[in-house]
Design a protein around this motif. Structure first.
Motif, PDB file in Angstrom:
ATOM      1  N   ASP A 128     -12.417   4.058  -0.269  1.00 46.59           N
ATOM      2  CA  ASP A 128     -12.704   5.141   0.670  1.00 46.59           C
ATOM      3  C   ASP A 128     -12.068   4.907   2.040  1.00 46.59           C
ATOM      4  O   ASP A 128     -12.230   5.710   2.931  1.00 46.59           O
ATOM      5  N   SER A 129     -11.368   3.783   2.224  1.00 52.30           N
ATOM      6  CA  SER A 129     -10.682   3.602   3.502  1.00 52.30           C
ATOM      7  C   SER A 129      -9.195   3.895   3.323  1.00 52.30           C
ATOM      8  O   SER A 129      -8.693   3.979   2.202  1.00 52.30           O
ATOM      9  N   TYR A 130      -8.519   4.054   4.446  1.00 48.25           N
ATOM     10  CA  TYR A 130      -7.123   4.487   4.392  1.00 48.25           C
ATOM     11  C   TYR A 130      -6.362   3.952   5.590  1.00 48.25           C
ATOM     12  O   TYR A 130      -6.956   3.535   6.594  1.00 48.25           O
ATOM     13  N   VAL A 131      -5.049   3.979   5.459  1.00 49.28           N
ATOM     14  CA  VAL A 131      -4.198   3.617   6.595  1.00 49.28           C
ATOM     15  C   VAL A 131      -3.032   4.601   6.652  1.00 49.28           C
ATOM     16  O   VAL A 131      -2.481   4.978   5.622  1.00 49.28           O
ATOM     17  N   TYR A 132      -2.694   5.011   7.879  1.00 49.56           N
ATOM     18  CA  TYR A 132      -1.476   5.796   8.113  1.00 49.56           C
ATOM     19  C   TYR A 132      -0.459   4.873   8.780  1.00 49.56           C
ATOM     20  O   TYR A 132      -0.780   4.222   9.795  1.00 49.56           O
ATOM     21  N   LEU A 133       0.736   4.821   8.219  1.00 55.36           N
ATOM     22  CA  LEU A 133       1.782   3.932   8.731  1.00 55.36           C
ATOM     23  C   LEU A 133       2.943   4.781   9.219  1.00 55.36           C
ATOM     24  O   LEU A 133       3.578   5.500   8.419  1.00 55.36           O
ATOM     25  N   PRO A 134       3.212   4.748  10.528  1.00 54.66           N
ATOM     26  CA  PRO A 134       4.312   5.566  11.064  1.00 54.66           C
ATOM     27  C   PRO A 134       5.641   5.143  10.431  1.00 54.66           C
ATOM     28  O   PRO A 134       5.740   4.057   9.855  1.00 54.66           O
ATOM     29  N   PRO A 135       6.678   5.982  10.565  1.00 51.51           N
ATOM     30  CA  PRO A 135       7.974   5.608   9.995  1.00 51.51           C
ATOM     31  C   PRO A 135       8.476   4.299  10.602  1.00 51.51           C
ATOM     32  O   PRO A 135       8.255   4.044  11.793  1.00 51.51           O
ATOM     33  N   ASN A 136       9.119   3.489   9.794  1.00 47.44           N
ATOM     34  CA  ASN A 136       9.742   2.225  10.219  1.00 47.44           C
ATOM     35  C   ASN A 136       8.733   1.222  10.774  1.00 47.44           C
ATOM     36  O   ASN A 136       9.080   0.384  11.605  1.00 47.44           O
ATOM     37  N   PHE A 137       7.505   1.303  10.335  1.00 49.90           N
ATOM     38  CA  PHE A 137       6.442   0.397  10.782  1.00 49.90           C
ATOM     39  C   PHE A 137       6.315  -0.728   9.752  1.00 49.90           C
ATOM     40  O   PHE A 137       5.942  -0.500   8.599  1.00 49.90           O
ATOM     41  N   HIS A 138       6.653  -1.933  10.167  1.00 50.50           N
ATOM     42  CA  HIS A 138       6.674  -3.050   9.221  1.00 50.50           C
ATOM     43  C   HIS A 138       5.250  -3.434   8.829  1.00 50.50           C
ATOM     44  O   HIS A 138       4.408  -3.617   9.688  1.00 50.50           O
ATOM     45  N   HIS A 139       4.988  -3.547   7.546  1.00 45.21           N
ATOM     46  CA  HIS A 139       3.633  -3.902   7.103  1.00 45.21           C
ATOM     47  C   HIS A 139       3.670  -4.423   5.675  1.00 45.21           C
ATOM     48  O   HIS A 139       4.683  -4.267   4.970  1.00 45.21           O
ATOM     49  N   SER A 140       2.559  -5.021   5.283  1.00 47.10           N
ATOM     50  CA  SER A 140       2.424  -5.434   3.878  1.00 47.10           C
ATOM     51  C   SER A 140       0.975  -5.252   3.453  1.00 47.10           C
ATOM     52  O   SER A 140       0.043  -5.480   4.235  1.00 47.10           O
ATOM     53  N   MET A 141       0.782  -4.819   2.209  1.00 46.97           N
ATOM     54  CA  MET A 141      -0.574  -4.752   1.646  1.00 46.97           C
ATOM     55  C   MET A 141      -0.618  -5.741   0.501  1.00 46.97           C
ATOM     56  O   MET A 141       0.243  -5.701  -0.392  1.00 46.97           O
ATOM     57  N   ASP A 142      -1.598  -6.625   0.557  1.00 49.81           N
ATOM     58  CA  ASP A 142      -1.698  -7.666  -0.465  1.00 49.81           C
ATOM     59  C   ASP A 142      -3.031  -7.545  -1.167  1.00 49.81           C
ATOM     60  O   ASP A 142      -4.042  -7.202  -0.557  1.00 49.81           O
ATOM     61  N   CYS A 143      -2.994  -7.850  -2.451  1.00 48.79           N
ATOM     62  CA  CYS A 143      -4.207  -7.691  -3.259  1.00 48.79           C
ATOM     63  C   CYS A 143      -4.439  -8.968  -4.060  1.00 48.79           C
ATOM     64  O   CYS A 143      -3.536  -9.457  -4.740  1.00 48.79           O
ATOM     65  N   VAL A 144      -5.656  -9.496  -3.975  1.00 45.70           N
ATOM     66  CA  VAL A 144      -5.964 -10.745  -4.681  1.00 45.70           C
ATOM     67  C   VAL A 144      -6.419 -10.435  -6.112  1.00 45.70           C
ATOM     68  O   VAL A 144      -5.999 -11.098  -7.057  1.00 45.70           O
ATOM     69  N   GLU A 145      -7.278  -9.444  -6.273  1.00 47.55           N
ATOM     70  CA  GLU A 145      -7.781  -9.133  -7.624  1.00 47.55           C
ATOM     71  C   GLU A 145      -7.083  -7.897  -8.189  1.00 47.55           C
ATOM     72  O   GLU A 145      -6.079  -8.021  -8.861  1.00 47.55           O
ATOM     73  N   SER A 146      -7.634  -6.716  -7.897  1.00 47.15           N
ATOM     74  CA  SER A 146      -6.950  -5.495  -8.345  1.00 47.15           C
ATOM     75  C   SER A 146      -7.349  -4.341  -7.433  1.00 47.15           C
ATOM     76  O   SER A 146      -8.407  -4.384  -6.791  1.00 47.15           O
ATOM     77  N   ALA A 147      -6.499  -3.346  -7.399  1.00 48.85           N
ATOM     78  CA  ALA A 147      -6.788  -2.169  -6.562  1.00 48.85           C
ATOM     79  C   ALA A 147      -5.989  -0.988  -7.091  1.00 48.85           C
ATOM     80  O   ALA A 147      -4.904  -1.155  -7.656  1.00 48.85           O
ATOM     81  N   THR A 148      -6.549   0.201  -6.899  1.00 43.39           N
ATOM     82  CA  THR A 148      -5.805   1.436  -7.168  1.00 43.39           C
ATOM     83  C   THR A 148      -5.690   2.209  -5.863  1.00 43.39           C
ATOM     84  O   THR A 148      -6.701   2.445  -5.181  1.00 43.39           O
ATOM     85  N   LEU A 149      -4.462   2.560  -5.530  1.00 39.27           N
ATOM     86  CA  LEU A 149      -4.208   3.286  -4.283  1.00 39.27           C
ATOM     87  C   LEU A 149      -3.584   4.630  -4.607  1.00 39.27           C
ATOM     88  O   LEU A 149      -2.814   4.744  -5.565  1.00 39.27           O
ATOM     89  N   VAL A 150      -3.891   5.631  -3.778  1.00 39.30           N
ATOM     90  CA  VAL A 150      -3.083   6.851  -3.835  1.00 39.30           C
ATOM     91  C   VAL A 150      -2.236   6.843  -2.559  1.00 39.30           C
ATOM     92  O   VAL A 150      -2.746   6.584  -1.467  1.00 39.30           O
TER      93      VAL A 150
END
Ligand SMILES: NC(=O)N[C@H](N)C(=O)O
Ligand SMILES: [Mn+2]
Length: 278
Positions: A128-150
């Protein structure tokens, strides 16, 4: 015997004890039986809309992501100016970056990921949480177990000197907004200021509630039904839909929803805003 119609649920062990041909005289329209029919799908793909139901989702490795499978459900090939995909992150997985000048919104449907970027400390994103990432914004999302994202991505359309910012939030923290003439509950995940060229609406309907406006508009939509079931009208077609279904709506496709079933319907909806269609 009870004086009303019902589709009996037949346990698997029952099936084995039934006589040969019993199904020919005991058909059922229960959705779970339809889903077992060879070749059956509720998915539809037309010029101005598509319904893409879970039995049609096709996953393959996502370019630049590690240990992640993705299903692109809406892309410019369908006529959209955005992409919408589901990303299934497995154990010890990580995201890749979008191409240059592409903005991204990620909403967590299941599991948890850790978001890291160069400007602030790591943040845990749960369901139920979310992130908006502007264009050219360096980032990484890491997952230890499992996740489903839209995930939604599009080429950012600049307007004057406006710029967008990193936004992290969750649906339950967003205020309810006015919906004049409508009964559904509405939250928006992004600010309504001109900098943002799209928004994500979270719309809640109680069973029996429906859109009053039979909408026809210039905006595009990408929809994921998060909870509940109902009937979606798209053009001259009326589709039974349930949680897990994805819908693409092209500009000007007549659209209408009625929530049915016994529980709340909640959907998440991409909508392009704040830009002159010319
Ligand atoms: N199909 C929809 O739910 N559309 C929204 N009400 C919208 O366009 O804002
Ligand atoms: Mn609409």
């Amino acid at each position: 015997d009870d004086g009303f119609c019902s589709a009996p649920s037949i346990a698997e062990s029952d099936e084995k004890t039934k006589p040969i041909y019993w199904k020919a005289t005991n058909p059922t329209l229960s959705p779970s039986h339809l889903q077992d029919l060879p070749g059956f799908t509720r998915s539809v793909y037309k010029r101005d809309h598509a319904l893409i139901t879970p039995e049609s989702h096709v996953y393959s490795p996502l370019p630049d992501w590690k240990n992640t499978l993705g299903a692109y459900l809406i892309t410019p090939a369908t006529g959209s100016h955005f992409v919408m995909y589901l990303a299934k992150m497995k154990e010890m997985s990580s995201s890749g970056l979008p191409p240059q000048d592409i903005e991204r919104l990620v909403f967590v449907v299941e599991g948890a990921v850790t978001l890291t970027n160069t400007s602030s400390s790591s943040k845990q994103l749960t369901v139920d949480s979310y992130v908006y990432l502007p264009p050219n914004f360096h980032h990484s999302m890491d997952c230890v177990e499992s996740a489903t994202l839209v995930v939604f991505e599009r080429r950012y359309e600049h307007l004057g000197s406006h710029t967008t910012e990193l936004i992290i939030g969750s649906t339950d923290k967003q205020p309810l907004l006015e919906t004049p003439g409508e009964v559904f509950e509405l939250r928006k995940l992004l600010p309504m200021s001109l900098a943002y060229d799209f928004n994500i609406h979270i719309m809640d309907f109680q069973p029996g509630e429906f859109l009053n406006v039979k909408e026809v508009h210039y905006n595009q939509h990408g929809l994921l039904l998060l909870e509940g079931q109902g009937i979606y009208r798209l053009g001259d077609n009326w589709y039974p839909v349930q949680a897990g279904d994805v819908i693409w709506m092209a500009p000007f496709v007549p659209q209408w929803y009625a929530a049915l079933g016994k529980t709340r319907s909640r959907y998440l909806l991409y909508k392009d805003v704040n830009r002159n269609p010319l």
